[in-house]
Enzyme design. Sequence first.
Site, PDB file in Angstrom:
ATOM      1  N   GLU A 260       0.928  -1.328   0.030  1.00 10.43           N
ATOM      2  CA  GLU A 260      -0.205   0.050  -0.075  1.00 10.43           C
ATOM      3  C   GLU A 260       0.929   1.310   0.021  1.00 10.43           C
ATOM      4  O   GLU A 260       1.584   1.459   1.105  1.00 10.43           O
ATOM      5  CB  GLU A 260      -0.765  -0.040   1.243  1.00 10.43           C
ATOM      6  CG  GLU A 260      -1.659  -1.196   1.645  1.00 10.43           C
ATOM      7  CD  GLU A 260      -2.867  -1.595   0.644  1.00 10.43           C
ATOM      8  OE1 GLU A 260      -3.241  -0.485  -0.124  1.00 10.43           O
ATOM      9  OE2 GLU A 260      -3.413  -2.536   0.344  1.00 10.43           O
ATOM     10  N   CYS A 294      -2.082   9.066   2.772  1.00  8.89           N
ATOM     11  CA  CYS A 294      -1.728   8.488   1.485  1.00  8.89           C
ATOM     12  C   CYS A 294      -2.876   8.820   0.676  1.00  8.89           C
ATOM     13  O   CYS A 294      -2.912   9.024  -0.648  1.00  8.89           O
ATOM     14  CB  CYS A 294      -1.346   7.175   1.493  1.00  8.89           C
ATOM     15  SG  CYS A 294      -2.884   5.961   2.314  1.00  8.89           S
TER      16      CYS A 294
HETATM   17  P1  NAD Z   1       9.020   5.100   3.885  1.00  8.44           P
HETATM   18  O1  NAD Z   1       8.892   4.441   2.724  1.00  8.44           O
HETATM   19  O2  NAD Z   1      10.426   6.016   3.936  1.00  8.44           O
HETATM   20  O3  NAD Z   1       8.890   4.605   5.335  1.00  8.44           O
HETATM   21  C1  NAD Z   1       7.718   3.898   5.543  1.00  8.44           C
HETATM   22  C2  NAD Z   1       7.982   2.817   6.804  1.00  8.44           C
HETATM   23  O4  NAD Z   1       8.539   1.717   6.120  1.00  8.44           O
HETATM   24  C3  NAD Z   1       8.668   3.340   7.837  1.00  8.44           C
HETATM   25  O5  NAD Z   1       8.106   2.744   9.068  1.00  8.44           O
HETATM   26  C4  NAD Z   1      10.142   2.913   7.491  1.00  8.44           C
HETATM   27  O6  NAD Z   1      10.867   2.447   8.800  1.00  8.44           O
HETATM   28  C5  NAD Z   1       9.695   1.626   6.892  1.00  8.44           C
HETATM   29  N1  NAD Z   1      10.814   1.121   5.936  1.00  8.44           N
HETATM   30  C6  NAD Z   1      11.714   2.049   5.158  1.00  8.44           C
HETATM   31  N2  NAD Z   1      12.641   1.169   4.606  1.00  8.44           N
HETATM   32  C7  NAD Z   1      12.269  -0.039   4.606  1.00  8.44           C
HETATM   33  C8  NAD Z   1      12.854  -1.117   4.328  1.00  8.44           C
HETATM   34  N3  NAD Z   1      14.080  -1.339   3.610  1.00  8.44           N
HETATM   35  N4  NAD Z   1      12.402  -2.445   4.945  1.00  8.44           N
HETATM   36  C9  NAD Z   1      11.173  -2.603   5.594  1.00  8.44           C
HETATM   37  N5  NAD Z   1      10.736  -1.329   6.049  1.00  8.44           N
HETATM   38  C10 NAD Z   1      11.202  -0.290   5.915  1.00  8.44           C
HETATM   39  O7  NAD Z   1       7.750   6.326   3.585  1.00  8.44           O
HETATM   40  P2  NAD Z   1       7.372   7.396   4.484  1.00  8.44           P
HETATM   41  O8  NAD Z   1       7.939   8.688   3.692  1.00  8.44           O
HETATM   42  O9  NAD Z   1       8.022   7.408   5.877  1.00  8.44           O
HETATM   43  O10 NAD Z   1       5.802   7.222   4.577  1.00  8.44           O
HETATM   44  C11 NAD Z   1       5.114   8.092   3.781  1.00  8.44           C
HETATM   45  C12 NAD Z   1       4.782   7.251   2.479  1.00  8.44           C
HETATM   46  O11 NAD Z   1       3.757   6.013   2.953  1.00  8.44           O
HETATM   47  C13 NAD Z   1       4.101   8.210   1.508  1.00  8.44           C
HETATM   48  O12 NAD Z   1       4.718   7.872   0.313  1.00  8.44           O
HETATM   49  C14 NAD Z   1       2.634   7.635   1.693  1.00  8.44           C
HETATM   50  O13 NAD Z   1       1.849   7.850   0.660  1.00  8.44           O
HETATM   51  C15 NAD Z   1       2.667   5.998   1.972  1.00  8.44           C
HETATM   52  N6  NAD Z   1       1.624   5.442   2.622  1.00  8.44           N
HETATM   53  C16 NAD Z   1       0.687   4.764   2.177  1.00  8.44           C
HETATM   54  C17 NAD Z   1      -0.454   4.405   2.484  1.00  8.44           C
HETATM   55  C18 NAD Z   1      -1.126   3.389   1.664  1.00  8.44           C
HETATM   56  O14 NAD Z   1      -2.405   3.008   2.465  1.00  8.44           O
HETATM   57  N7  NAD Z   1      -1.328   3.257   0.421  1.00  8.44           N
HETATM   58  C19 NAD Z   1      -0.598   4.740   3.988  1.00  8.44           C
HETATM   59  C20 NAD Z   1       0.137   5.318   4.539  1.00  8.44           C
HETATM   60  C21 NAD Z   1       1.229   5.824   3.944  1.00  8.44           C
END
Ligand code: NAD
Length: 523
Positions: A260, A294
């Site tokens: 997601e 998101c």
């Molecule tokens: P991000 O991808 O940098 O981090 C999101 C999460 O993933 C964090 O908790 C981070 O610790 C973890 N993460 C990072 N690298 C990882 C890896 N290699 N393995 C496992 N986990 C890892 O994103 P962000 O900028 O912190 O979050 C915002 C993003 O999330 C935005 O793009 C937003 O649209 C998206 N989002 C999507 C939804 C949805 O339901 N589609 C919901 C909420 C947020």
Amino acid sequence: MTTAPTLSADAALPAGLVRSLLEHAVAGGAPAVEVSAPATGQRIAELPQSSVDDIDRAFATARAAQGEWAATPVRERVAVLRRFHDLVLAEQDAILDIVQTETGKSRAHAFDEVGDVAVNARYYASVAEKLLATRKPRGVLPVLTQVDVRHRPKGVVAVISPWNYPLALAASDALPALVAGNAVIARPDNQTALTALWAIDAAVRAGLPRGLWQAVLGRGREIGGEVIGRADYVDYTGSSATGRTIARQAGERLIGYSLELGGKNPLLVLADADVSRAAKVAVRACFSSAGQLCESMERIYVHDGVYDKFVGEFVANVRALKLGAALNYDSDMGSLTFQRQLDTVSSHVDDAVAKGATVLAGGRARPDLGPYFYEPTVLADVRPGMTVYREETFGPVVSVYRVASDDEAVAAANDTAYGLNASVWTKDAGRGREIAARINAGSVNVNEGFIAAWGSADAPSGGLGISGTGRRHGPEGLLKYIDTQTIAVQRVLPIAPLPGMSEQLWAKTMTLYFGVMKTLRQK
Ligand code: NAD
């Protein structure tokens, strides 16, 4: 082993609460990290982190607990979800305080998460028995071939969730996995780990056997691979960039995954829209959780005929928003959650302004309110070449564009690699459906921003394009956590020529049979 958190005198949450929640984390083997409340800068905890040994231990415990849980009647598993639902609603003040403290969002936006969890707990409690029942499809030879399609839980599901909707995204994806007979290892974001741990604690108090849902703590890029390396399925919510890494790691192990991811969501105000209602609801659609949602809207396309009225009312509504993150319902919009969020928001706005965009509302940080507050911002005259035109800001910034026709609005809405959510405003619901079907997005809300589709738990939610793959909510949100097993029993006669029958006669007989089945319109 869990390291007791050290708290300063001005700790944002009571030390006893933090200590008891941390009992659901398998952590302490790696150096702790400090977590602070975004709205105030107050320290929350020195959060213990998980070492590889901790992660090993968490998975071993989960696997041991999962076998017995899978053998527990679905009805008993469902009862846990129902009690969990009641606990979340009854204890909402406690969890709202934690969510607000960890994220900096307003209480109203935190309440959306409570609502989300309640709706999903109720939904999966009502449909789990039916979805998980053994199915008996027609066999290749009716009566003679008896087929059962059984459902087997994946085993241990990893739920890797971000910080922006920490209760909804940790719990609402775990509940269907649990009720389907899996164990769950959560890897919540460090910033919002206590929210996820509260959900686990509530589930245990609702009767979930200990060990079935535990958390490991750590930065995603440090422990994500270790978690995915041990899981039987991974459910990830976060950015599209990280989604690619998760998909590679899951692909390497040939385990299933659901992603997601991000969005750059469009809202279309058609010429026949109820403009005042659109201008009111669009505020919530753009600025929930300070735009760190998101599904939130970052692009608004308005028909020329209603542009001035819509923009006038929308901007007035945005300017009237009250900023703050006190633990009550007095504020309309809270703080951003991190310095890096503030940096991204500021840089997107500054870049747009430097290249000729006009600020209609907001456009500045508010350090007087707290370190990461930023005013809800509306931009006009945004053009290709400005970062905000195409990239997800994930903050309280929306651009308004004037369009001359529905076709122009749809083409502009679809001019993106993302495809998560969209919104269409018209007084003609039929026309709304028609325009919605032309937009490349996993969900489209007509005369709503995101809650109509998102809150309808019986309907799947997820992205097209780089917004993700896989679905949450609806039957899909549970079925992804199980494998099917087909058991076919052949009775009386074999599926082969009878004794003394030639292969040629068998082929003729079967050809006749296939024809009859088609004529009778049989499956
Ligand atoms: P991000 O991808 O940098 O981090 C999101 C999460 O993933 C964090 O908790 C981070 O610790 C973890 N993460 C990072 N690298 C990882 C890896 N290699 N393995 C496992 N986990 C890892 O994103 P962000 O900028 O912190 O979050 C915002 C993003 O999330 C935005 O793009 C937003 O649209 C998206 N989002 C999507 C939804 C949805 O339901 N589609 C919901 C909420 C947020």
